[in-house]
Design an enzyme around this catalytic site. Structure first.
Site, PDB file in Angstrom:
ATOM      1  N   GLU A  96      50.107  48.261  47.400  1.00 45.93           N
ATOM      2  CA  GLU A  96      49.592  48.135  46.037  1.00 45.93           C
ATOM      3  C   GLU A  96      49.979  46.762  45.489  1.00 45.93           C
ATOM      4  O   GLU A  96      51.017  46.209  45.867  1.00 45.93           O
ATOM      5  CB  GLU A  96      50.195  49.297  45.222  1.00 45.93           C
ATOM      6  CG  GLU A  96      50.026  49.285  43.740  1.00 45.93           C
ATOM      7  CD  GLU A  96      48.616  49.548  43.231  1.00 45.93           C
ATOM      8  OE1 GLU A  96      47.723  48.774  43.627  1.00 45.93           O
ATOM      9  OE2 GLU A  96      48.429  50.470  42.427  1.00 45.93           O
ATOM     10  N   ASP A  97      49.151  46.212  44.619  1.00 49.50           N
ATOM     11  CA  ASP A  97      49.457  44.894  44.058  1.00 49.50           C
ATOM     12  C   ASP A  97      50.647  44.931  43.102  1.00 49.50           C
ATOM     13  O   ASP A  97      51.576  44.149  43.208  1.00 49.50           O
ATOM     14  CB  ASP A  97      48.208  44.289  43.384  1.00 49.50           C
ATOM     15  CG  ASP A  97      47.507  45.251  42.430  1.00 49.50           C
ATOM     16  OD1 ASP A  97      48.054  46.341  42.139  1.00 49.50           O
ATOM     17  OD2 ASP A  97      46.401  44.908  41.974  1.00 49.50           O
ATOM     18  N   ASP A 100      53.404  49.591  37.588  1.00 52.36           N
ATOM     19  CA  ASP A 100      53.777  49.452  36.175  1.00 52.36           C
ATOM     20  C   ASP A 100      54.366  50.792  35.709  1.00 52.36           C
ATOM     21  O   ASP A 100      55.560  51.022  35.860  1.00 52.36           O
ATOM     22  CB  ASP A 100      52.511  49.049  35.405  1.00 52.36           C
ATOM     23  CG  ASP A 100      52.755  48.785  33.939  1.00 52.36           C
ATOM     24  OD1 ASP A 100      53.924  48.642  33.552  1.00 52.36           O
ATOM     25  OD2 ASP A 100      51.773  48.717  33.168  1.00 52.36           O
ATOM     26  N   PHE A 149      52.027  40.915  31.128  1.00 54.14           N
ATOM     27  CA  PHE A 149      50.803  41.180  31.867  1.00 54.14           C
ATOM     28  C   PHE A 149      50.545  40.018  32.813  1.00 54.14           C
ATOM     29  O   PHE A 149      50.422  38.868  32.387  1.00 54.14           O
ATOM     30  CB  PHE A 149      49.614  41.404  30.921  1.00 54.14           C
ATOM     31  CG  PHE A 149      48.473  42.045  31.637  1.00 54.14           C
ATOM     32  CD1 PHE A 149      48.449  43.416  31.858  1.00 54.14           C
ATOM     33  CD2 PHE A 149      47.446  41.271  32.146  1.00 54.14           C
ATOM     34  CE1 PHE A 149      47.414  44.007  32.563  1.00 54.14           C
ATOM     35  CE2 PHE A 149      46.401  41.860  32.852  1.00 54.14           C
ATOM     36  CZ  PHE A 149      46.390  43.228  33.056  1.00 54.14           C
ATOM     37  N   ARG A 162      41.375  36.903  39.291  1.00 53.99           N
ATOM     38  CA  ARG A 162      41.818  37.393  40.604  1.00 53.99           C
ATOM     39  C   ARG A 162      41.925  36.258  41.624  1.00 53.99           C
ATOM     40  O   ARG A 162      42.698  36.319  42.565  1.00 53.99           O
ATOM     41  CB  ARG A 162      40.814  38.401  41.173  1.00 53.99           C
ATOM     42  CG  ARG A 162      40.761  39.741  40.489  1.00 53.99           C
ATOM     43  CD  ARG A 162      40.003  40.733  41.364  1.00 53.99           C
ATOM     44  NE  ARG A 162      39.519  41.891  40.637  1.00 53.99           N
ATOM     45  CZ  ARG A 162      40.236  42.990  40.392  1.00 53.99           C
ATOM     46  NH1 ARG A 162      41.479  43.060  40.814  1.00 53.99           N
ATOM     47  NH2 ARG A 162      39.711  44.008  39.741  1.00 53.99           N
TER      48      ARG A 162
HETATM   49  P1  IMP Z   1      50.420  52.062  36.805  1.00 48.44           P
HETATM   50  O1  IMP Z   1      49.710  53.347  37.121  1.00 48.44           O
HETATM   51  O2  IMP Z   1      50.731  51.930  35.329  1.00 48.44           O
HETATM   52  O3  IMP Z   1      51.641  51.808  37.675  1.00 48.44           O
HETATM   53  O4  IMP Z   1      49.389  50.909  37.001  1.00 48.44           O
HETATM   54  C1  IMP Z   1      49.011  50.454  38.183  1.00 48.44           C
HETATM   55  C2  IMP Z   1      47.750  49.631  38.073  1.00 48.44           C
HETATM   56  O5  IMP Z   1      47.549  49.034  36.779  1.00 48.44           O
HETATM   57  C3  IMP Z   1      47.870  48.476  39.032  1.00 48.44           C
HETATM   58  O6  IMP Z   1      47.401  48.832  40.300  1.00 48.44           O
HETATM   59  C4  IMP Z   1      47.017  47.425  38.374  1.00 48.44           C
HETATM   60  O7  IMP Z   1      45.685  47.623  38.765  1.00 48.44           O
HETATM   61  C5  IMP Z   1      47.143  47.694  36.894  1.00 48.44           C
HETATM   62  N1  IMP Z   1      48.180  46.806  36.298  1.00 48.44           N
HETATM   63  C6  IMP Z   1      49.389  47.165  35.823  1.00 48.44           C
HETATM   64  N2  IMP Z   1      50.060  46.106  35.354  1.00 48.44           N
HETATM   65  C7  IMP Z   1      49.248  45.026  35.566  1.00 48.44           C
HETATM   66  C8  IMP Z   1      49.396  43.617  35.306  1.00 48.44           C
HETATM   67  O8  IMP Z   1      50.414  43.110  34.801  1.00 48.44           O
HETATM   68  N3  IMP Z   1      48.333  42.848  35.662  1.00 48.44           N
HETATM   69  C9  IMP Z   1      47.208  43.342  36.235  1.00 48.44           C
HETATM   70  N4  IMP Z   1      47.041  44.638  36.505  1.00 48.44           N
HETATM   71  C10 IMP Z   1      48.057  45.486  36.166  1.00 48.44           C
HETATM   72 MG    MG Z   2      45.914  48.110  41.367  1.00 46.71          MG
END
Ligand code: IMP
Ligand code: MG
Length: 172
Positions: A96-97, A100, A149, A162
């Site tokens: 995963e990138d 959060d 962010f 991207r």
């Molecule tokens: P989570 O479910 O809140 O952990 O979010 C995961 C997804 O939210 C990641 O795979 C990203 O696609 C997006 N995301 C969360 N934080 C960022 C950020 O700082 N920049 C870009 N995408 C983010």
């Molecule tokens: Mg993602």
């Protein structure tokens, strides 16, 4: 105009990816490893990662849609593309990138477990701590940040940025 504050340069990223790839290669030597990349953001990191591994791997992708605003996820997640490979009895590494809240990864771990892989672990490029809600173990991580962010290196804001080769903090 949004401001882009540099966080990681291309050189920083190259070195972080090399290090994590080295750990993964050592840990999974002589295993049947399947990397499952989470679209779309991961496509850049995953393509660098596999070219720094020195073990054979198979690659698949999964995609989810998470409801929420531009910069926060609500935790309501819908699968929009499933994997194609059979991962039963395989060692699976979700790639995963950025993590959060952790809600996406928690959903994906639970979902992929239903296919009965032998093991399932997680590799993320960036671990962002501030808003963690789900208790997920991140087995491999390249870089930690507290908050903010981030864009670039596959990460987007409304599909922009991207293509940037570094990681930046986007100040709106
Ligand atoms: P989570 O479910 O809140 O952990 O979010 C995961 C997804 O939210 C990641 O795979 C990203 O696609 C997006 N995301 C969360 N934080 C960022 C950020 O700082 N920049 C870009 N995408 C983010
Ligand atoms: Mg993602």
């Amino acid at each position: 105009m949004p401001e882009l504050v540099p966080v990681l340069s291309k050189t920083d990223i190259d070195s972080l990816v090399t290090q994590v790839a080295h750990r993964i290669s050592n840990d999974y030597r002589n295993h049947d490893l399947v990397l499952v990349g989470v679209l779309k953001g991961v496509f850049v990191f995953l393509s660098d990662l596999i070219r720094n591994l020195d073990i054979p791997v198979q690659i698949d992708f999964i995609r989810v849609f998470s409801y929420g605003s531009d910069i926060t996820s609500s935790g309501k997640i819908q699968l929009t593309k499933d994997i194609d490979l059979d991962i039963k009895d395989k060692d699976v590494l979700i790639v995963e990138d950025i993590v959060d809240t952790g809600l996406t990864l928690k959903y994906l771990i639970d979902y992929l477990k239903s296919y009965h892989p032998k093991t399932i672990k997680v590799c993320v490029f960036i671990d962002k701590h501030e808003r963690r809600e789900a208790d997920v173990v991140i087995d491999y991580c390249c870089h930690h940040v507290g908050k903010g962010f981030l864009v670039g290196y596959g990460l987007d804001y409304n599909e922009d940025y991207r293509y940037l080769s570094g990681i930046y903090h986007l100040k709106l």
